[in-house]
Design an enzyme around this catalytic site. Sequence first.
Site, PDB file in Angstrom:
ATOM      1  CG  ASN A  43      -0.417  -0.209   2.525  1.00  0.00           C
ATOM      2  OD1 ASN A  43       0.590  -0.901   2.679  1.00  0.00           O
ATOM      3  ND2 ASN A  43      -1.020   0.387   3.535  1.00  0.00           N
ATOM      4  CD  GLU A  56      -5.456  -5.899  -1.025  1.00  0.00           C
ATOM      5  OE1 GLU A  56      -4.827  -4.819  -0.939  1.00  0.00           O
ATOM      6  OE2 GLU A  56      -6.323  -6.230  -0.208  1.00  0.00           O
ATOM      7  CB  CYS A  86     -10.729  -2.541   0.800  1.00  0.00           C
ATOM      8  SG  CYS A  86     -10.197  -1.909  -0.799  1.00  0.00           S
ATOM      9  CB  CYS A  89      -8.673  -4.643  -3.351  1.00  0.00           C
ATOM     10  SG  CYS A  89      -7.534  -3.266  -3.099  1.00  0.00           S
TER      11      CYS A  89
HETATM   12  N1  THU Z   1      -5.280  -1.310   2.538  1.00  0.00           N
HETATM   13  C1  THU Z   1      -4.742  -2.169   1.617  1.00  0.00           C
HETATM   14  O1  THU Z   1      -3.599  -2.015   1.177  1.00  0.00           O
HETATM   15  N2  THU Z   1      -5.506  -3.206   1.198  1.00  0.00           N
HETATM   16  C2  THU Z   1      -6.782  -3.437   1.607  1.00  0.00           C
HETATM   17  O2  THU Z   1      -7.443  -4.317   1.092  1.00  0.00           O
HETATM   18  C3  THU Z   1      -7.336  -2.646   2.705  1.00  0.00           C
HETATM   19  C4  THU Z   1      -6.609  -1.422   3.061  1.00  0.00           C
HETATM   20  C5  THU Z   1      -4.453  -0.187   2.992  1.00  0.00           C
HETATM   21  C6  THU Z   1      -4.938   1.154   2.542  1.00  0.00           C
HETATM   22  C7  THU Z   1      -4.363   2.059   3.613  1.00  0.00           C
HETATM   23  O3  THU Z   1      -3.030   2.392   3.264  1.00  0.00           O
HETATM   24  C8  THU Z   1      -4.324   1.198   4.859  1.00  0.00           C
HETATM   25  O4  THU Z   1      -4.442  -0.140   4.410  1.00  0.00           O
HETATM   26  C9  THU Z   1      -5.422   1.490   5.850  1.00  0.00           C
HETATM   27  O5  THU Z   1      -6.656   1.521   5.240  1.00  0.00           O
END
Ligand code: THU
Length: 138
Positions: A43, A56, A86, A89
């Site tokens: 992320n 993702e 999420c 994604c």
């Molecule tokens: N995040 C992801 O990388 N993948 C997900 O499926 C859920 C959330 C990240 C986004 C943000 O940088 C942090 O997690 C908190 O939401």
Amino acid sequence: MKSLSSLFQAAKKVRSKAYAPYSGFKVGAALALEDGRVFLGCNVENASYGATVCAERNAFFAAVAAGGSLKPKALVLVTDPEARPCGICLQVMAEFCSPEMPVYCATPKGLGKGLQLKDLLPNPFDSRNLKRKGKKVR
Ligand code: THU
């Protein structure tokens, strides 16, 4: 494909590269394709929070950009504590993956149980919902 444990190790390693100064929540994703290639994502947050991109999606978009056949075989996600992908994604995964594709939601301590994409997003909005169908490009 690489073994599941090496996919897990790759997701764990790329998680350490996450840029998450605002949430402190680091995420690593490793996407294995049927042809043996592996794409990684972490992320990347932004001071303008909405500009953040999840691990993702970064892995999937890297696979798209690399070209070639895009047949996802498995995805491993590493977070601490364990989390599900999420909704945005999952929507991106639904574009490229079969409903049966395994998604492993792991922590740095271990892999855990595999789910399937259809368990996480049973009835996705997809090209079948569109009057104008997308053109198959690969
Ligand atoms: N995040 C992801 O990388 N993948 C997900 O499926 C859920 C959330 C990240 C986004 C943000 O940088 C942090 O997690 C908190 O939401």
